[in-house]
Each structure stands twice: as C-alpha cells, then as structure tokens.
Design an enzyme around this catalytic site. Sequence first.
Site, PDB file in Angstrom:
ATOM      1  N   ASP A  81       0.793  -1.213   0.011  1.00 45.10           N
ATOM      2  CA  ASP A  81       0.043  -0.111  -0.056  1.00 45.10           C
ATOM      3  C   ASP A  81       0.983   1.303   0.166  1.00 45.10           C
ATOM      4  OD1 ASP A  81       0.787  -0.259   2.668  1.00 45.10           O
ATOM      5  OD2 ASP A  81      -0.996  -0.795   3.398  1.00 45.10           O
ATOM      6  N   ASP A  94      -7.673  -2.056  14.261  1.00 44.27           N
ATOM      7  CA  ASP A  94      -9.009  -1.906  13.600  1.00 44.27           C
ATOM      8  C   ASP A  94      -9.294  -3.277  12.879  1.00 44.27           C
ATOM      9  OD1 ASP A  94      -8.044  -1.036  11.419  1.00 44.27           O
ATOM     10  OD2 ASP A  94      -9.150   0.578  11.462  1.00 44.27           O
ATOM     11  N   HIS A 127      -7.802  -4.103  10.194  1.00 43.75           N
ATOM     12  CA  HIS A 127      -7.464  -3.674   8.828  1.00 43.75           C
ATOM     13  C   HIS A 127      -6.151  -4.755   8.407  1.00 43.75           C
ATOM     14  CE1 HIS A 127      -4.860   0.019   9.568  1.00 43.75           C
ATOM     15  NE2 HIS A 127      -3.910  -0.949   9.120  1.00 43.75           N
ATOM     16  N   GLU A 142      -9.643  -0.875   5.483  1.00 41.44           N
ATOM     17  CA  GLU A 142     -10.491  -0.583   6.623  1.00 41.44           C
ATOM     18  C   GLU A 142     -11.572  -1.395   6.799  1.00 41.44           C
ATOM     19  OE1 GLU A 142      -8.798   0.807   8.645  1.00 41.44           O
ATOM     20  OE2 GLU A 142      -7.932   2.947   8.206  1.00 41.44           O
TER      21      GLU A 142
HETATM   22  C1  GLP Z   1      -0.181   0.244   8.663  1.00 41.52           C
HETATM   23  C2  GLP Z   1      -0.352  -0.767   7.304  1.00 41.52           C
HETATM   24  C3  GLP Z   1      -0.353  -2.098   7.283  1.00 41.52           C
HETATM   25  C4  GLP Z   1       0.095  -2.673   8.600  1.00 41.52           C
HETATM   26  C5  GLP Z   1      -0.871  -2.118   9.847  1.00 41.52           C
HETATM   27  C6  GLP Z   1      -0.245  -2.626  11.316  1.00 41.52           C
HETATM   28  O1  GLP Z   1      -1.387   1.123   8.636  1.00 41.52           O
HETATM   29  N1  GLP Z   1      -0.929  -0.041   6.307  1.00 41.52           N
HETATM   30  O2  GLP Z   1       0.186  -2.772   6.476  1.00 41.52           O
HETATM   31  O3  GLP Z   1       0.111  -3.981   8.752  1.00 41.52           O
HETATM   32  O4  GLP Z   1      -1.238  -0.709   9.549  1.00 41.52           O
HETATM   33  O5  GLP Z   1       0.717  -1.494  11.573  1.00 41.52           O
HETATM   34  P1  GLP Z   1       1.940  -1.934  12.477  1.00 41.52           P
HETATM   35  O6  GLP Z   1       2.577  -2.867  12.230  1.00 41.52           O
HETATM   36  O7  GLP Z   1       2.689  -0.690  12.881  1.00 41.52           O
HETATM   37  O8  GLP Z   1       1.111  -1.981  13.880  1.00 41.52           O
END
Ligand code: GLP
Length: 261
Positions: free
Chosen positions: A68, A137, A139, A144
């Site tokens: 992404d 959340d 995702h 989302e």
């Molecule tokens: C982000 C990314 C995801 C990631 C998730 C968790 O916003 N878009 O690919 O897996 O949220 O993030 P983190 O690993 O920093 O908790």
Amino acid sequence: MEVVPLESTDAIGVLAADAIEALVRRRPDAVLGLATGSSPLSAYGELVRRHRDGTGPSYDEVRCFTLDEYVGLPPGHPQTYRETILAELTDDLGIARDRVGSPDPTPGTLATAGERYESALAAAGGVDLQVLGIGSDGHLAFNEPGSSLTSLTRIKTLTDVTRRDNARFFGSLEDVPRHVLTQGLGTIGRAGHLLVVASGEAKAQAVADAVEGPVTATCPASVLQLHRHATLLLDPGAASRLVRRDHYREVFAGKPDWQGL
Ligand code: GLP
C-alpha cells in the site's frame, strides 16, 4: 489457518525470516509481498542480519511488491511506504530498486493506479509469499472495516483509528494523509502464502476477531480464514484473547519438521 503463539517478538522475527529464506532458497526468483509498519521489523531485522553475516540466501533475482502507499506525500518523502521498505529491508538485502514495485500515488493518475498495480503484479506471476501486519481495527494493508472481501487495488480513505495509530510516524495527526492506495483483500488473497505477524495487546482483539470470529468485512483480517495457506505468528500480547490459544500451541509443538511453515 496456522496460528502460532510464540514467546516474543524476536521469536516471530526468527520464524518469519526462516520461512522467507526457505522460499528464496527453493525459488531464487521468488516474488515477495512486503508490508510496512512496526510488526514486520523483527523479521526484516533478522533477514538483514543474516544477509550481512553471509548466512542468508542471495536476493539478486527476487522481486518485491509493497502492499500500500499514502496518497499526497511528495515522492521520496521518508514516510512513503516505498521509501520505508527500501530503507528497512530491500536496500540492505541488495535488491535493486527497480525490482521493488509499489502503487503509484502520482496526482492526476490515481484513476488508473489500481489497475496498473494489478497488471504489474500479474506480469510478475503473482506474489509467492505476502508478509502482513494487522491494524488495531482489524485492517489488512489499508483495507479498513467495511472493505469488500474480494476488493482489488484501489484508493481508500483511512479511519480515524488508523490515522491516530500512524501519527507516531508523522509530526502530528494533521500530517497523516487521509487517502491511500492499497492492494485489495482479493489481491492479497491471490498470494501463495500469507505470513501474518502481530505483537502487543493492542492487536489482541483484532487477532481474536480475525481468527475466531465470523468472516466479515467488519473485520477485514477475518478474510484470512478463507485462504488455503495463512500463517499467523503472534507474541503473548497479540495472542492473549484467543480462546483456543493452548490448542494452537499444542498443534505447533507437535508439528513434524518436514512440514515447515
Ligand atoms: C498500517 C499498514 C499495514 C500494517 C498495519 C499495522 O497502517 N498499512 O500494512 O500492517 O497498519 O501497523 P503496525 O505494524 O505498525 O502496527
């Protein structure tokens, strides 16, 4: 789904690195799907350490795709996911930058960005192993709650929860972009192996919903239940709300060596 409760984030890093290296040894021209965020950092750190000490495989023929990208940051901004993955992993593994694909957030071209990314993924033969984190959340990538379980790469609007979670990487909440390009849940589901990593109690509810709740767009990560080869590596905090945690542990402890992840 294979759920693996582990004793620490370091243990997640070691197992994830083992799985990625095993794939690259088996298939030197493997296509890796790479997530950003904090969750995969123990795995990426482990891969880089092994590469530097000469025990890792060659990544010369590997191709990578990020999951992404933020929309609205200038090219080269350190918080773009492209720059992040180059800095945290692929440069250090010696993977040429033109072998790392990422969604193109150039203003004025967004209408075709999703289609172009899908074509690039297809031209590469698809992703063999996709590294994933989980948002608090629920995702996956930036899909989302409410995202179609069959969605493809497209533009999405971030929830307030995600913007607040990600504000730590920016100066302030106002600096966090509102829009993103993200592989869809359908895109992610095409990868051969989904390797999901999650650490900390902030992820416990999302992990429990994804693993033991119903398959629903309300928890996008629950789509993992539909995948033929999904592995979840969890630290004690992330696993803390799983009702069948002890069973998952017993299954993993009794797993034959030949099976791998
Ligand atoms: C982000 C990314 C995801 C990631 C998730 C968790 O916003 N878009 O690919 O897996 O949220 O993030 P983190 O690993 O920093 O908790």
